[in-house]
Design a protein around this motif. Structure first.
Motif, PDB file in Angstrom:
ATOM      1  N   PRO B 266       0.816  -1.204   0.000  1.00 36.00           N
ATOM      2  CA  PRO B 266       0.000   0.000   0.000  1.00 36.00           C
ATOM      3  C   PRO B 266       0.854   1.259   0.000  1.00 36.00           C
ATOM      4  O   PRO B 266       1.931   1.281   0.581  1.00 36.00           O
ATOM      5  N   GLY B 267       0.368   2.270  -0.663  1.00 36.56           N
ATOM      6  CA  GLY B 267       0.993   3.588  -0.571  1.00 36.56           C
ATOM      7  C   GLY B 267       2.088   3.819  -1.578  1.00 36.56           C
ATOM      8  O   GLY B 267       1.926   4.576  -2.517  1.00 36.56           O
ATOM      9  N   SER B 313      -1.814  -3.885  -7.489  1.00 32.60           N
ATOM     10  CA  SER B 313      -2.265  -3.021  -6.396  1.00 32.60           C
ATOM     11  C   SER B 313      -3.745  -3.265  -6.093  1.00 32.60           C
ATOM     12  O   SER B 313      -4.263  -2.773  -5.097  1.00 32.60           O
ATOM     13  N   PRO B 316      -4.640  -5.977  -2.386  1.00 32.73           N
ATOM     14  CA  PRO B 316      -5.139  -5.681  -1.030  1.00 32.73           C
ATOM     15  C   PRO B 316      -6.619  -5.304  -1.030  1.00 32.73           C
ATOM     16  O   PRO B 316      -7.356  -5.675  -0.113  1.00 32.73           O
ATOM     17  N   LEU B 317      -7.061  -4.604  -2.058  1.00 34.69           N
ATOM     18  CA  LEU B 317      -8.463  -4.205  -2.106  1.00 34.69           C
ATOM     19  C   LEU B 317      -9.368  -5.428  -2.278  1.00 34.69           C
ATOM     20  O   LEU B 317     -10.349  -5.595  -1.568  1.00 34.69           O
ATOM     21  N   LEU B 322      -8.880  -3.553   1.658  1.00 38.13           N
ATOM     22  CA  LEU B 322      -8.097  -2.411   2.103  1.00 38.13           C
ATOM     23  C   LEU B 322      -7.534  -1.680   0.883  1.00 38.13           C
ATOM     24  O   LEU B 322      -6.840  -2.281   0.070  1.00 38.13           O
ATOM     25  N   PRO B 323      -7.837  -0.402   0.740  1.00 35.94           N
ATOM     26  CA  PRO B 323      -7.341   0.334  -0.422  1.00 35.94           C
ATOM     27  C   PRO B 323      -5.858   0.662  -0.287  1.00 35.94           C
ATOM     28  O   PRO B 323      -5.426   1.187   0.727  1.00 35.94           O
ATOM     29  N   ALA B 324      -5.067   0.332  -1.330  1.00 40.38           N
ATOM     30  CA  ALA B 324      -3.622   0.509  -1.255  1.00 40.38           C
ATOM     31  C   ALA B 324      -3.174   1.801  -1.912  1.00 40.38           C
ATOM     32  O   ALA B 324      -2.017   2.159  -1.849  1.00 40.38           O
ATOM     33  N   HIS B 325      -4.059   2.520  -2.525  1.00 45.05           N
ATOM     34  CA  HIS B 325      -3.674   3.572  -3.444  1.00 45.05           C
ATOM     35  C   HIS B 325      -4.889   4.506  -3.503  1.00 45.05           C
ATOM     36  O   HIS B 325      -6.020   4.044  -3.314  1.00 45.05           O
TER      37      HIS B 325
ATOM     38  N   GLY C 215      -7.982   4.177   5.693  1.00 48.56           N
ATOM     39  CA  GLY C 215      -7.457   3.009   4.970  1.00 48.56           C
ATOM     40  C   GLY C 215      -6.154   2.499   5.557  1.00 48.56           C
ATOM     41  O   GLY C 215      -6.064   1.348   5.996  1.00 48.56           O
ATOM     42  N   PRO C 216      -5.122   3.355   5.613  1.00 48.59           N
ATOM     43  CA  PRO C 216      -3.841   2.915   6.173  1.00 48.59           C
ATOM     44  C   PRO C 216      -3.960   2.486   7.641  1.00 48.59           C
ATOM     45  O   PRO C 216      -3.292   1.518   8.054  1.00 48.59           O
ATOM     46  N   THR C 219      -5.478  -0.856   7.732  1.00 54.39           N
ATOM     47  CA  THR C 219      -4.516  -1.830   7.206  1.00 54.39           C
ATOM     48  C   THR C 219      -3.550  -2.265   8.306  1.00 54.39           C
ATOM     49  O   THR C 219      -3.283  -3.455   8.477  1.00 54.39           O
TER      50      THR C 219
END
Lengths: 164, 500, 353
Positions: B266-267, B313, B316-317, B322-325, C215-216, C219
């Motif tokens: 993520p990120g 990417s 994870p979603l 879970l949103p990674a971006h 989100g983070p 996570t």
């Protein structure tokens, strides 16, 4: 060493180093005005102060390098194309962009875009006032078609300064 | 995990209606993504509402299509006009735009398209086979691991510059500092905002990129007296030569691997993927001095990495919800509007949707290649537009693009400021790419450093006692040693401007 | 008539003039043009005629957060039926920045004709405490139109966190106050506010780990990097159902349908922790009452729409009861919430400035 000593300092390195020192100091001093905290509990100023310090040191090294012969690739590049800075052309570009930012909300997209593209087009090498006006008119229409008509962006064509 | 899932997915994705939707998505994505200053995230945000009236699968297929379509489009602008719409495209611009200036825009665009297609295909298979294990591996990355990863990435990014390494380091640090502008996450203190509320979110990447790359480049071009059109040399062929094809094979493979793996994180995943693969190619190359001056490997590697990461990417979603971006966060909204709760159960509750989306990504990549290869001729011809018309158009499009996304005048002022700063620095031998990457990674570096220290209660050994973090930091030290080796530095100084 | 306890000086920001002056200073050659435009600008506020044919053009809903986020989603859900009811298109515009205060500041000074509508959540009531230099006053520069929904929050923890129930958690947190980590989604985020309430109610000062958004944070909670946090059901419900994280309680007076196993905070021993992410619509303060009335009516109709109810249920929330879809109920909610949060935020020493 001897040859390096005879050379005059390499100006682009001096300037680049100078800018890094200035910006580094600005961020470091600015950072120090916030709560710095400790390495264990860093405040908002910790990282800017640290990085600002590093940038200052790097700037000083680059300045020192300028006296020791300079950064070789940059030197060669500078010798290759020592074109003068296009001061007024650059000023027109910057003015155009700033004008757009300052008035797009109040004047609306259409007039702002026209003025901006006119200013920017004036900076071209082969464009006089008439050609710039034509370019500006064409681009304004093109942008309005693309952004407002096709993409449906909600940007008012005419702003509140011009009345509703 | 099993192939029945993929079969179900293909069945869904190959329904004529869904193919059409996918085509619509990738086409729209490409067209909007091609506009200077509008990258994939902005494109998805812009086109999101269009999909609200479709059924759930169609809408997600279309959104995903818009996303990777915009990524393709963004590379096109980066190559042709030196205007990256997002951080990973900044790497493509380095050699891609040089190729374009040398009359080799065609091969550059073809490399981007083919590399992306290959990467997209591989990444789709990776997604289908390994999504759950990769997702749980990504969860092992805590703040300490991210910090170590970003440090490694920053050190690798020194290689982005073809000039003086010390200036590259200074530019990275300046980028990190510019990244600290805006409200501090931990305390809410606004830093370096000069009391301007619009700057609380920090500088906008697109403004900085458009200024440093686009505007600065235009000012540089205006230095020259003759500026009939952008391309200075005769256009030499639109297609890859046999030599080109051989040159890009390994970079594409390595880029794809790197992208598939890093994309899951993520990120930072896709940014790191693009430029670490570039750095890797430069290190492995026997002619590293060609990088930054139109090396085709410098387009192939980051473009493959970038596209593979764009696919993975989604992992994870789709597997964890879970949103990674930022784009994935937008998709979460789309899921909800469609009445699907994004979360770990999507794969079991909505298998047709899960697999259909994955399969549609492959279909979409195929459509993109078919769409983009014929377009290359058109794009290349665009470069022959008289420059005094082209550059006002670039500036106008970029200004509207930046402004329209946040309606924030300061985003426009930032273009002017970074254009002037960028021009000055370029003239003094400092290249903007490391600065941009520092800017993107800066907030991640600081946040994760501080977060790791908070969680470890101020114990700095956390970075070396956790195995993943320790390994990454070790690699970073190794990379630093390598870039400091005199032999490597000597090679840098050899300058070839012409290829043989 | 509602009265407000907050006094303020009459400094209202006039961005039109300011922006115009900047333009003049910046581009001297265009001074004449810009000045002419300034002079010709309409300064008049809405007159009563306007209300009669309102709305006769498209309406813009300004969302202070990013597209795809929970607030954006709520907006788009209600925009469709409201647009049908009003017979005009509704355009959703995302203006991010500074915890939603950039968007609110823009709407506060927008034309008060009912064509620019702000949707905002609990952040409207916390902004005055978080941002002492706020360029607008929530109670005076806006007319509330009505409440929309009150999204419940959940107290959740990583899967292998020791405490099993909220009671366990309270005891555990008291005992291990210096080793427990409490994640949140950043300054002024609902998750942070909820965390502050918990700390205050339990009487501990925990180590807060801020993230850039939910989100983070979620996570890292799923990944077991942090111990516990508070977040909207929108984000946590599916994770709790899939047992990726542990749920302790919901922060509303009523249990949440999507999470039948979770007790309310009142039932489980933390009656003071009652917090929901309430959303409401606002228009600039000078908007004619007749226009507000039309918007309120349309909102009420939208909140009875079955699709809206269903989708909100998926989010783990529901429209507010009809009696709260009024300017009066909205105003008192806003006042009450400002009074609630201001001391909590000030005590915690949290600031956005």
């Amino acid at each position: 060493m001897a040859t390096a000593g005879r050379r005059r300092p390499f100006v682009p390195d001096l300037l680049a180093g100078g800018v890094f020192v200035l910006l580094g100091l600005a961020f470091a001093i600015g950072g120090a005005r916030y709560d710095v905290g400790s390495a264990l509990r860093m405040g908002p100023g910790y990282v800017p102060l640290l990085l600002g310090g590093i940038l200052t040191v790097l700037g000083l090294v680059i300045i020192a390098q300028a006296f020791l012969g300079g950064d070789q690739p940059a030197r060669e590049l500078a010798d290759q194309e020592r074109a003068p800075v296009p001061w007024w052309r650059a000023a027109l570009l910057v003015a155009g962009v700033l004008y757009f930012g300052a008035t797009v909300r109040g004047m609306g997209l259409a007039p702002t875009l026209f003025v901006m593209t006119f200013l920017v087009a004036l900076a071209g090498h082969r464009s006089g006032v008439v050609r710039a006006l034509i370019t500006a008119a064409g681009l304004t229409v093109l942008c309005l078609v693309v952004f407002v008509y096709l993409l449906q962006l909600r940007l008012p064509l005419f702003g509140t300064w011009l009345g509703r | 995990m099993d192939l029945s899932g993929l079969a179900l997915g293909l069945e869904t994705a190959l329904q004529p209606g869904n193919i059409l939707i996918c085509l619509l998505g990738v086409t729209l994505g490409t067209l909007v993504g091609v506009l200077p200053g509008i990258g994939p995230t902005a494109t998805v945000a812009l086109l999101l509402p269009i999909t609200f009236n479709f059924d759930p699968i169609a809408s997600l297929i279309m959104l995903a299509g818009i996303y990777y379509g915009a990524q393709y489009g963004g590379s096109t602008t980066a190559i042709l006009l030196n205007l990256p719409g997002e951080s990973s495209a900044a790497v493509t611009a380095l050699d891609g735009h040089q190729m374009a200036l040398q009359g080799r825009a065609g091969p550059a665009l073809a490399t981007a398209a083919l590399g992306s297609f290959f990467a997209g295909t591989v990444a789709t298979v990776v997604l289908a086979l390994f999504a759950p294990p990769l997702a749980s591996a990504a969860l092992k990355f805590g703040p300490a691991e991210y910090f170590a990863l970003v440090v490694l990435g920053l050190i690798a990014s020194i290689a982005l510059a073809s000039g003086s390494p010390i200036k590259a380091v200074a530019m990275i640090v300046l980028g990190l500092l510019l990244g600290t502008m805006g409200q501090d996450l931990n305390t809410g203190v606004p830093r370096f905002t000069f009391g301007i509320r619009e700057l609380y979110n920090g500088l906008d990447f697109v403004s900085l990129a458009v200024g440093m790359f686009g505007l600065a480049e235009i000012i540089r071009n205006l230095e020259r007296r003759q500026s009939a059109s952008l391309v200075t040399k005769k256009v030499r062929g639109l297609w890859l030569t046999r030599k080109d094809a051989r040159a890009i094979t390994w970079p594409v493979l390595r880029g794809t691997t790197m992208g598939s793996l890093l994309g899951v994180l993520p990120g930072a995943g896709h940014v790191l993927a693009a430029f670490t693969s570039y750095s890797l190619e430069k290190r492995l190359s026997r002619t590293p001095e060609r990088f930054g001056r139109g090396a085709i490997q410098g387009v192939a590697a980051p473009e493959s990495a970038n596209n593979a990461a764009a696919q993975t990417s989604f992992i994870p979603l789709l597997t964890l919800g879970l949103p990674a971006h930022p784009v994935m966060a937008l998709l979460v909204g789309a899921f909800i509007i469609q009445g699907i709760t994004p979360g770990p159960n999507v794969i079991n509750d909505e298998p047709a949707l899960f697999w259909g989306l994955i399969a549609s990504m492959w279909v979409g990549n195929l459509l993109l290649v078919m769409l983009n290869l014929p377009l290359i001729g058109l794009w290349v011809r665009m470069l022959t537009v008289p420059y005094e018309v082209l550059f006002p158009a670039i500036i106008a499009f970029a200004a509207i693009g930046c402004y329209s996304l946040g309606l924030n005048a300061w985003d426009v002022f930032a273009i002017a400021a970074s254009g002037v700063l960028g021009y000055a620095l370029i003239r003094w031998g400092c290249e903007p790419a490391p600065l941009l990457l520092g800017f993107v990674l800066g907030p991640l570096l600081e946040e994760n450093l501080r977060r790791a220290m908070i969680i470890s209660r101020g114990d700095p050994t956390v970075f070396v006692t956790r195995p993943i973090s320790a390994t990454l930091l070790l690699l970073a030290v190794a990379a630093l040693v390598v870039s400091a080796l005199p032999a490597v530095r000597r090679k840098r100084e050899v300058v070839f401007t012409e290829e043989d | 008539m509602e009265t407000t306890s907050i006094h303020h000086d009459n400094r209202r920001v006039r961005p039109r003039r300011g922006a115009c002056r900047r333009a003049v200073a910046g581009v001297a050659g265009l001074a004449a043009l810009s000045l002419a435009a300034c002079g010709g600008g309409s300064g008049g506020s809405a007159d009563s005629d306007e209300a009669v044919d309102y709305p006769d053009q498209e309406i813009t809903f300004v969302v202070p957060f990013s597209a795809g986020g929970p607030t954006d989603t709520v907006t788009r859900l209600i925009a469709e039926p409201m647009s049908k009811e009003l017979g005009q298109q509704i355009v959703v515009q995302n203006v991010e920045g500074a915890g939603g205060t950039v968007a609110a500041g823009q709407v506060a000074t927008a034309e008060s004709d009912g064509y620019t509508v702000l949707i905002h959540h609990i952040g409207m009531s916390t902004a005055p405490a978080l941002y002492p230099d706020l360029p607008y006053k929530p109670l005076e520069d806006f007319k509330p139109v009505g409440l929309i929904t009150d999204v419940p929050m959940t107290i959740v923890a990583r899967k292998d966190f020791e405490p099993e129930t909220l009671e366990d958690l309270i005891a555990y947190v008291k005992e291990n106050a210096d080793s427990v980590t409490l994640a949140n989604a950043g300054i002024g985020a609902a998750s942070q506010l909820c965390g502050l309430l918990i700390e205050q109610a339990v009487g501990v000062d925990l180590t807060e780990v801020p993230y850039d958004g939910t989100g983070p944070a979620l996570t890292d909670l799923v990944g077991g990097q942090v111990d516990f946090m508070c977040d909207q059901t929108t984000n946590t419900a599916s994770q709790i159902q899939a047992e990726k994280i542990k749920g302790y309680a919901v922060t509303t007076p009523e249990p949440v349908e999507a999470l039948p196993d979770l007790p309310t905070t009142a039932e489980a021993g933390l009656p003071d922790v009652e917090v929901g992410v309430w959303h409401g619509l606002y228009v600039p303060a000078d908007t004619p009452d007749a226009v507000v009335e039309k918007l309120t009516e349309a909102l009420a109709v939208a909140l009875e729409d079955q699709n809206v109810i269903d989708k909100m249920a998926d989010l783990g929330t529901a429209p507010v009861p009809p009696e709260d879809v009024t300017p009066e109920a909205h105003t008192s909610k806003l006042e009450e919430q400002i009074d609630l949060w201001t001391p909590i935020i000030e005590d915690a020493g949290v600031t956005g400035t």
